[in-house]
Design a protein around this motif. Structure first.
Motif, PDB file in Angstrom:
ATOM      1  N   ILE A  62     -10.328 -23.961 -49.105  1.00 43.93           N
ATOM      2  CA  ILE A  62     -11.172 -22.852 -48.676  1.00 43.93           C
ATOM      3  C   ILE A  62     -12.183 -23.348 -47.648  1.00 43.93           C
ATOM      4  N   THR A  63     -12.267 -22.664 -46.528  1.00 43.03           N
ATOM      5  CA  THR A  63     -13.378 -22.906 -45.595  1.00 43.03           C
ATOM      6  C   THR A  63     -14.136 -21.596 -45.450  1.00 43.03           C
ATOM      7  N   THR A  64     -15.420 -21.643 -45.745  1.00 44.26           N
ATOM      8  CA  THR A  64     -16.228 -20.420 -45.687  1.00 44.26           C
ATOM      9  C   THR A  64     -17.061 -20.360 -44.417  1.00 44.26           C
ATOM     10  N   MET A  65     -17.296 -19.132 -43.955  1.00 45.09           N
ATOM     11  CA  MET A  65     -18.254 -18.863 -42.877  1.00 45.09           C
ATOM     12  C   MET A  65     -19.208 -17.829 -43.438  1.00 45.09           C
ATOM     13  N   GLN A  66     -20.333 -18.297 -43.958  1.00 41.90           N
ATOM     14  CA  GLN A  66     -21.183 -17.464 -44.795  1.00 41.90           C
ATOM     15  C   GLN A  66     -22.358 -16.856 -44.024  1.00 41.90           C
ATOM     16  N   ALA A  67     -22.678 -15.639 -44.425  1.00 46.31           N
ATOM     17  CA  ALA A  67     -23.748 -14.885 -43.777  1.00 46.31           C
ATOM     18  C   ALA A  67     -25.117 -15.401 -44.200  1.00 46.31           C
ATOM     19  N   ILE A  68     -26.091 -15.168 -43.339  1.00 51.90           N
ATOM     20  CA  ILE A  68     -27.449 -15.638 -43.601  1.00 51.90           C
ATOM     21  C   ILE A  68     -28.081 -14.933 -44.792  1.00 51.90           C
ATOM     22  N   SER A  69     -27.683 -13.709 -45.071  1.00 51.23           N
ATOM     23  CA  SER A  69     -28.297 -13.002 -46.197  1.00 51.23           C
ATOM     24  C   SER A  69     -27.963 -13.672 -47.527  1.00 51.23           C
ATOM     25  N   GLY A  70     -26.944 -14.511 -47.538  1.00 42.93           N
ATOM     26  CA  GLY A  70     -26.623 -15.242 -48.751  1.00 42.93           C
ATOM     27  C   GLY A  70     -27.731 -16.182 -49.191  1.00 42.93           C
ATOM     28  N   ALA A  71     -28.616 -16.527 -48.277  1.00 44.67           N
ATOM     29  CA  ALA A  71     -29.703 -17.460 -48.605  1.00 44.67           C
ATOM     30  C   ALA A  71     -31.008 -16.752 -48.932  1.00 44.67           C
ATOM     31  N   GLY A  72     -30.979 -15.424 -49.027  1.00 41.27           N
ATOM     32  CA  GLY A  72     -32.203 -14.703 -49.368  1.00 41.27           C
ATOM     33  C   GLY A  72     -33.201 -14.687 -48.225  1.00 41.27           C
ATOM     34  N   TYR A  73     -34.425 -14.280 -48.561  1.00 44.67           N
ATOM     35  CA  TYR A  73     -35.473 -14.158 -47.555  1.00 44.67           C
ATOM     36  C   TYR A  73     -36.672 -14.995 -47.974  1.00 44.67           C
ATOM     37  N   PRO A  74     -37.300 -15.805 -47.125  1.00 44.50           N
ATOM     38  CA  PRO A  74     -37.006 -15.972 -45.703  1.00 44.50           C
ATOM     39  C   PRO A  74     -35.712 -16.742 -45.447  1.00 44.50           C
ATOM     40  N   GLY A  75     -35.255 -17.542 -46.352  1.00 44.73           N
ATOM     41  CA  GLY A  75     -33.929 -18.144 -46.220  1.00 44.73           C
ATOM     42  C   GLY A  75     -33.741 -19.019 -45.003  1.00 44.73           C
ATOM     43  N   VAL A  76     -32.700 -18.771 -44.269  1.00 45.30           N
ATOM     44  CA  VAL A  76     -32.316 -19.645 -43.153  1.00 45.30           C
ATOM     45  C   VAL A  76     -33.266 -19.440 -41.966  1.00 45.30           C
ATOM     46  N   PRO A  77     -33.943 -20.496 -41.504  1.00 46.07           N
ATOM     47  CA  PRO A  77     -34.767 -20.352 -40.297  1.00 46.07           C
ATOM     48  C   PRO A  77     -33.901 -19.984 -39.096  1.00 46.07           C
ATOM     49  N   SER A  78     -34.415 -19.084 -38.282  1.00 46.03           N
ATOM     50  CA  SER A  78     -33.603 -18.640 -37.141  1.00 46.03           C
ATOM     51  C   SER A  78     -33.278 -19.790 -36.202  1.00 46.03           C
ATOM     52  N   LEU A  79     -34.172 -20.764 -36.068  1.00 43.92           N
ATOM     53  CA  LEU A  79     -33.877 -21.889 -35.176  1.00 43.92           C
ATOM     54  C   LEU A  79     -32.669 -22.687 -35.651  1.00 43.92           C
ATOM     55  N   ASP A  80     -32.323 -22.568 -36.906  1.00 42.57           N
ATOM     56  CA  ASP A  80     -31.146 -23.282 -37.409  1.00 42.57           C
ATOM     57  C   ASP A  80     -29.845 -22.542 -37.171  1.00 42.57           C
ATOM     58  N   ILE A  81     -29.893 -21.271 -36.834  1.00 44.48           N
ATOM     59  CA  ILE A  81     -28.636 -20.525 -36.884  1.00 44.48           C
ATOM     60  C   ILE A  81     -28.339 -19.694 -35.640  1.00 44.48           C
ATOM     61  N   VAL A  82     -29.336 -19.348 -34.830  1.00 44.64           N
ATOM     62  CA  VAL A  82     -29.013 -18.629 -33.599  1.00 44.64           C
ATOM     63  C   VAL A  82     -28.238 -19.579 -32.678  1.00 44.64           C
ATOM     64  N   ASP A  83     -27.104 -19.121 -32.150  1.00 44.16           N
ATOM     65  CA  ASP A  83     -26.246 -19.967 -31.312  1.00 44.16           C
ATOM     66  C   ASP A  83     -25.847 -21.258 -32.035  1.00 44.16           C
ATOM     67  N   ASN A  84     -25.525 -21.152 -33.319  1.00 43.32           N
ATOM     68  CA  ASN A  84     -25.250 -22.371 -34.074  1.00 43.32           C
ATOM     69  C   ASN A  84     -24.385 -22.100 -35.300  1.00 43.32           C
ATOM     70  N   VAL A  85     -23.825 -23.166 -35.824  1.00 44.95           N
ATOM     71  CA  VAL A  85     -23.148 -23.171 -37.119  1.00 44.95           C
ATOM     72  C   VAL A  85     -23.760 -24.328 -37.896  1.00 44.95           C
ATOM     73  N   VAL A  86     -24.083 -24.112 -39.165  1.00 42.01           N
ATOM     74  CA  VAL A  86     -24.544 -25.215 -40.007  1.00 42.01           C
ATOM     75  C   VAL A  86     -23.434 -25.502 -41.020  1.00 42.01           C
ATOM     76  N   PRO A  87     -22.817 -26.684 -40.907  1.00 43.11           N
ATOM     77  CA  PRO A  87     -21.614 -26.928 -41.706  1.00 43.11           C
ATOM     78  C   PRO A  87     -21.937 -27.446 -43.106  1.00 43.11           C
ATOM     79  N   TYR A  88     -22.970 -26.929 -43.705  1.00 42.22           N
ATOM     80  CA  TYR A  88     -23.372 -27.441 -45.021  1.00 42.22           C
ATOM     81  C   TYR A  88     -24.287 -26.432 -45.695  1.00 42.22           C
ATOM     82  N   ILE A  89     -23.985 -26.124 -46.952  1.00 45.87           N
ATOM     83  CA  ILE A  89     -24.866 -25.291 -47.774  1.00 45.87           C
ATOM     84  C   ILE A  89     -25.003 -26.021 -49.103  1.00 45.87           C
TER      85      ILE A  89
END
Lengths: 379, 379, 379, 379
Positions: free
Chosen positions: D182-209
Motif C-alpha cells: 500500500i502506498t498512501t497519498m493522504q490529505a492534510i485534514s487527516g492531521a487535524g487542526y492546526p496540523g500540517v504547517p502550510s510551509l511543509d505541504i504547499v508545492d510538496n509531498v512529505v513521504p512520512y507520517i
C-alpha cells in the motif's frame, strides 16, 4: 424543494457539455419547476447520449435524468418546446446561436458575454437589477420582424457579480457611490476547462486576466445605472435606455488577479459615497445584512434568503469555507471598516460558478416565469 | 562575488534557528566580507551544534561553516567580538535581548518589529531611506549612559518593504504622493514556521493578517517621511525627529490577504500624486526603471543592480517566476497603467524572505560598514 | 564554472521554445564547453529572435546569449556546424526530424520517446548505463547508407530515471533485483506546458498518467539489462543486442499518479533481491551513498558528485526542499527500511526537469565528447 | 432522511470543539434518530455556549441546535442520559476519559487510537467487520466490576479504513489475501487542526507520517482477522480472542505520504491472493461492486448504498471529485488491473473525515442501536 402541484416548464441548455453547461444541468436536475427537455452542444457531441458526450467534472454525479438524453446541435428546432433556453455557450459561438434562438422566438438566458453591451439587452444580476427586465418589450418590438416571445437576457461576468451585489445594496441604503476600487483574487474555475494551466498557478499568483478589469468597470455601470425613457432627447423617441450611472458619475478601478483557489472569487473593495458624511462601518454592515432582493421577495426558489451574509469574524469570508453557503447563491461580506483613502472598505466573496454564472441565469428565468415575462406554456 | 584582499567582519546571528535566522545564515555563509562568528538561540538550543539545534527548512543545505558551530544563549558576552549582530528574534523576546545587546555597545540590525516605532531607531529599507542612518549618533548620545558603538537599526515588515520601494522611487521622481491604496497577496513564508496551518490556506485565501495593515500604513510614513532637526519647535531642542511625511500628508489604505504561495508577496497598488497633472504610465515606468539606490551606488555587495525591475509583459510579475531575480534583493513591478479613481496603478512583487527580511538587514549592515557607521574592528 | 583553455563545442537545440528546450538553453548558456550555436523550432517560430518566439517560463531570465538568436526551422542544414544536437521535440514530430538529422550525420541527444524502443538506439541514464554507448558504431554501420558521425542517443522518461538510478546502484552492489514495486507522485512540470489543467490538480491527485506505467516497466529493463553480442544465436550474426534483463528476469509493477507539485517526482519503491539473504537497510544505505557514476568519474561537468544522496531524517526527501540539490542532477533517497512483502523499501526523489530530462541529455553528450564518441570538431 | 415515528436517542460528543468533534456535530445534527444532548470539551471551553467555544472550520455553518448549547467538561455525570457517547478526543486525553465513561456504564464509540489494540475492545470498520461486536459482552463481563451497559468500541485509523474495505470485500469473494502493498497519498485534514504547517505541504509531498504505516499494518490484521473462542488453548478459558489473521498469515507493507489535498486519502494497493489462480481484474471489479455491508443490509441510515463504487474511467477516483459521493460514507475504487509482482492492483479513495473518522463511529452506533447492543432507553 419539490413543490406539490407546481406547474413544470420545459427548458433547454446550450453548451451543455461545457463547464457552465454542466453546472446548469446539476442545478436544473433538482429544480422545483424547470424540467430539462433538450441539450445542445457542438456537432462533435450531437447524437451521443449526454454521458458519452461530456467530460463531467462536477463533484456530484451526472444526474440520472440526463445520462441517456441525446445531445442535439444548437439549432432552434430541437428546442422549440422549451419555455426557457439557458446558454452556457463559449463566446466564439454564442453570438450567432443566441441570435438564431431569439429570432425563432425563444427566450434565451445567457451567461455568455456577447450581448452584454447590447443597448436593448438587459444585463441582470438577479439580486440587484431585475427592474431592467422592463426593457424586454422594447427589445422584442424593435426587432425586425418584431418578436412575440423571443428575447435575450444576459447575466454578468462572475467578478462583476461579486462586487455589484454589495454596491447595489449600499446605493439603495445610502445613495450614489462616487468611486470604487476593487482588487480581485479569482478562482481558477472562472476560466473554464482546461482553462488555467497548472504550471501557471500552483504556488503562484497571476496578476492579470485579459479583459476582466474592463468588464467589471463597464458592466457595473450598466447594472447599477438607471433604465429610463429618454424623454428629453432630441429625437423624442421616448425609448428606454441604460444611463450607465450617468446621473451621478461612478468611477471604478479594478485590478484582477488569479489565485490557486478552485472556486470562489474574493474581492477587496473600497468605496466613496456621494453623501457626506458617509455611513459608518456599522451602518454599512446593517444595510448589507438587511438587504433583500426582489427575486427573493417574489419567491424565486433559487434566490438566497440572505442576499448578503455579513461576517463578524475578522478573517472571513474565505472561499473554501464560505463559497457553498446557500448553495453559492448569495454573497458573503466581511471586514467592513473605514478606509483612509475612500470611505469604507470590505471583502466580498461570491461563488463564481453559482451566483457568478449558472445560478444567476436560473434566478433570472425564475423571475421571468413568476412575472409572466416568458409565455407560460407549461410543459 | 568574493573580492580579493577584502577585510572581513565578524558577525553574529540572534534567533539563528528560526526561519529568518536560517535565511541570515544562508546569505552570510557566502558573503564577501561578513563572517559568521556566533549563533544565538533559546536556551533549549544553546550548547548544541547548529545542525542538531535547527530544523533546517531551506532549499539549500546547511552551510558547512555553521554545521558544527555551537549555538549560544542570546547574551552579549558571547557576541562581544562581533562587529555586527543580526537579529531574527521573535517579537516576544526581541525587545529585551536587542536592548541588552545595544547596552553592551553592539550594533544590532534587527528584522523584529519591536523597535520600529521607537523615535530614535531608524526604520530603514536599504533601497529607499539609508539617509535615516543619520539619527544613529543621536540614538547613542541620548542613551543613558551614552553609547560608543551600540545602536539598533530595524528594517521594515515584508509587506511594507514591497510597496515602499516603488513609492520611494516615485516620490524622488515626481514629488509627494498624496494617497495610496494597497491590496496584498502575501506568501505563507511571511508567517514563519509552523506559521499558517495548511487547512487554512490550501485552496483558500485568508483576507486578514493580524496587525499587517496597520504596519503598512504606519511604517510607510516613517520610511518615506523626512528626518529633520526640529529647529523651530518650542523646545528648541534641535533634535532629529521623524516627521511621518507630515509636510505633505500621505493617506494610505491597505488590505492584506494570505494566499497559497510559498514565497513572494504580490501587491496591487494605486497612487495619487500631489503634482497635477500626474505623470503618465510611461513616465512612471521610466522613473522606476531608472531608480538606483544609494546602497547600490556606494557598493553594497547585496544591493541589487536593478532596484526596481519593470516588466513589459501584461501578466508579470508573478511570485513563482520572479521572486528569485537578483537573489530576491530587488522588487519587480508590472502592469503600470492609469487608475480611474487615483492616478496610476501597478503590481509590485517582493521576495518577503529576501529583501523583505534578511537581505534588508544585511544591506543595511553593509551600508553601515562602508560608511564607517559601525566601528570597523576587522575580524 | 567556465574553464580556461577549454575547447568549445557548438551545439544546437531542437524544440527550443518548448518546456524541455527552455531547460536545455538555461543549462547550456552556462556550460563550460558547449556553446549554443543554433535553435530550432516550428515554422511558426522560425525567423523570429528567440525572445520573441518563446513564451519563457523559467525562473531565471532568458540567457543574454540567445535573446536575439534567430530561431530556425528544424532542418539539418541550419545545424551542420553543430557537434551535438539536443532534441526537446514533442513526440509527434521528433521521429521524422531526429531521423533526418541522423541521416545528415549529426549526433542527436534526444529527450523524446520515439527511439527509446529502437533496438539499435541506446536508452541511457548517464548515472547508470553509459556502457550502452558501445552500440553506437553498430547503429551507424547498420544504417543504409552507413553513417560516419550521425547517431541517436535517447535518455529515459523522467519517472523511469528516478527509480533506475538507485536500482542500478543496488544491482551493482548486491546483484540482480528480482521484483520491484513503484508508486510515483509526479510533478505537473512532467507534462510540459500547458500540460495539466489546474482544475485537475489543485486540491487533487490524479491516479493515472497515460502510458507512464508501461514506460517505467519497459525502460527499466532496457537500461538495467545487458548489452551483449548475440554470439550464440542461430543467425550467428554477432550483433550487439539489449537483453532486457533476461539473464535474471526482473518483474516491475508501477502505479503512477500526478500530484500538485511543481517540480520533482517522488517515488515509493520496494525491491526484492535475488540474493538470499538480502542486504540490510544499513547495507543498502551505504551502497547507495557510495555509488559513483562513470560519468562523474571521467569528469563530465554536469554529473553530480553525489549520484545518490541518502537522507537520514525520516521525513526526507521532499520535492520542495531537495529537488534543487546539486542543480537537480543527482537523486535523493530516504526512508530506507525493511519491507514486509518484498525485502527493502525506500523513497526516491528526482528532479524531473533536470536529471529527469535535459540534464541527462547533456551529461550523455558530455560523456560522448570526453570519450571521443562525437567527432570533436571543435567550434 | 427523517423518518416518521422514529424513536430518538440522546447522544453526547466528547472533544466537541476539535476537528473530529465538529464533524460529529455536523452529521448528528441531521441524524434521523440520534439527538445531540451533551457536548464535552476541555475545561477551557466548558461553560461557554458552543458557538463561542469552537473555532468552527466546517464548510457548513454551525447547526442551530448546538449554537447555544453549553459545553461541559468531559465527566460522565453530564452525559448520564446519553444512550451513546461519541469520542473525538485527542489521544493524549482519550485514554483516561473514555475509561471513566465506560466505568460509568456509558457506551463509548471512539475515533481515538488509545483502545484500538486492547484485546477486549473491537476495532470496527462498519462496512467490514461488524461481527466483532460479539466481543462486547465479554468486555463488559471481564471488567471489574462487571459492566451492565458500558463499553468501548473503536473505529480504525483513516488510512486503514480506506484499504480495509476493498480488502474485506475481496476476502469475502476470493478467500484469504496473502500479501498487500500500500502506498498512501493522504490529505492534510487527516492531521487535524492546526496540523500540517502550510510551509511543509504547499508545492510538496512529505513521504512520512509518524506511526501511520504501523497502524495500517497492525489494524488491518485485527479487522480482517477472525474473532473466535480459544477453545483449544491450554487454559481452556474459552474466551473470545482476535486472531490477527493468523489462520492465513497476511503480510502488509505500507508507505505513507502526505500530499497537498484538503480531504480524501488516495491509496495505491496491490494484493496477492492465496488462491491460485487468482481472480481476474474483471472478477475483482464485479466482486467489489457487488459487496454489501451488513450495516447497510440491516438499515443503518448512514451506511452507504454502494459500499465500494467501482470506476470505469481510467483516471478515477480523484479526491476532489469523488470524496463527497454518498456523503463520503463509501469508498471509491478504480484502475483495477493486473500487477506484475503480486496479482491485482487498484486505487482506492476514502473520505478521511467521513468514513475514515466520524461516519464510521456513527454507523457503528447505529448498528449497535438496531441490534440492541446499546440499551435502548429512548430519549
Amino acid at each position: 424543494m419539490n413543490q406539490v402541484n407546481q406547474r413544470q416548464y420545459k427548458v433547454g441548455v446550450l453548451g451543455a457539455t461545457g463547464t457552465v453547461g454542466q453546472r446548469f444541468i446539476s442545478l436544473l436536475a433538482e429544480h422545483p419547476f424547470f424540467v430539462i427537455h433538450a441539450l445542445g452542444a457542438s456537432s462533435r457531441s450531437a447524437g451521443k447520449p449526454y454521458s458519452k458526450a461530456v467530460n463531467w467534472k462536477q463533484t456530484r454525479a451526472i444526474p440520472a435524468v440526463v445520462r441517456e438524453m441525446v445531445v442535439q446541435e444548437c439549432v432552434p428546432e430541437h428546442f422549440k418546446d422549451c419555455v426557457v433556453v439557458f446558454s452556457g455557450l463559449d463566446a466564439d459561438v454564442a453570438g450567432d446561436i443566441e441570435h438564431a434562438f431569439r429570432v425563432a422566438d425563444l427566450a434565451v438566458f445567457s451567461n455568455a458575454k456577447n450581448y452584454r453591451r447590447d443597448p436593448h439587452v438587459p444585463l441582470i444580476v438577479p439580486l440587484v437589477n431585475t427592474s431592467h427586465f422592463s426593457i424586454i418589450p422594447q427589445q422584442q418590438r424593435l426587432h425586425a420582424p418584431p418578436l412575440r416571445k423571443g428575447f435575450i437576457v444576459t447575466n454578468a461576468n462572475c467578478s462583476t457579480t461579486a462586487v455589484v451585489v454589495p454596491l447595489g445594496a449600499l446605493e439603495r441604503a445610502f445613495g450614489p457611490i462616487e468611486s470604487c476600487m476593487i482588487t480581485t483574487m479569482q478562482a481558477i474555475s472562472g476560466a473554464g476547462y482546461p482553462g488555467v494551466p497548472s504550471l501557471d498557478i500552483v504556488d503562484n499568483v497571476v496578476p492579470y486576466i485579459p479583459g476582466e478589469e474592463e468588464k467589471i468597470e463597464w458592466e457595473t455601470l450598466k447594472i447599477l445605472g438607471g433604465l429610463a425613457h429618454a424623454d428629453d432627447d432630441d429625437s423624442g423617441s421616448g425609448l428606454l435606455a441604460f444611463d450607465m450611472h450617468a446621473a451621478q458619475p461612478l468611477r471604478i478601478s479594478a485590478s484582477c488577479t488569479r489565485v490557486p483557489v478552485v472556486e470562489g472569487h474574493t474581492e477587496c473593495v473600497s468605496v466613496r459615497f456621494a453623501r457626506r458624511p458617509p455611513p459608518s462601518p456599522q451602518q454599512v454592515r446593517e444595510a448589507l445584512q438587511a438587504y433583500t432582493s426582489e427575486a427573493y421577495s417574489i419567491g424565486c426558489p433559487s434566490a438566497p434568503r440572505h442576499t448578503v451574509f455579513v461576517h463578524e469574524e475578522p478573517d472571513r469570508p474565505q472561499p473554501r469555507l464560505d463559497r457553498d453557503y446557500q448553495a453559492g447563491a448569495g454573497v458573503s461580506v466581511g471586514r467592513v471598516r473605514q478606509c483612509r483613502v475612500l470611505d469604507i472598505k470590505f471583502v466580498v466573496l461570491a461563488n463564481n460558478v453559482a451566483i457568478g454564472a449558472a445560478t444567476s441565469s436560473i434566478i433570472n428565468a425564475e423571475y421571468a416565469v413568476l412575472k409572466g415575462i416568458v409565455s407560460a406554456t407549461a410543459a
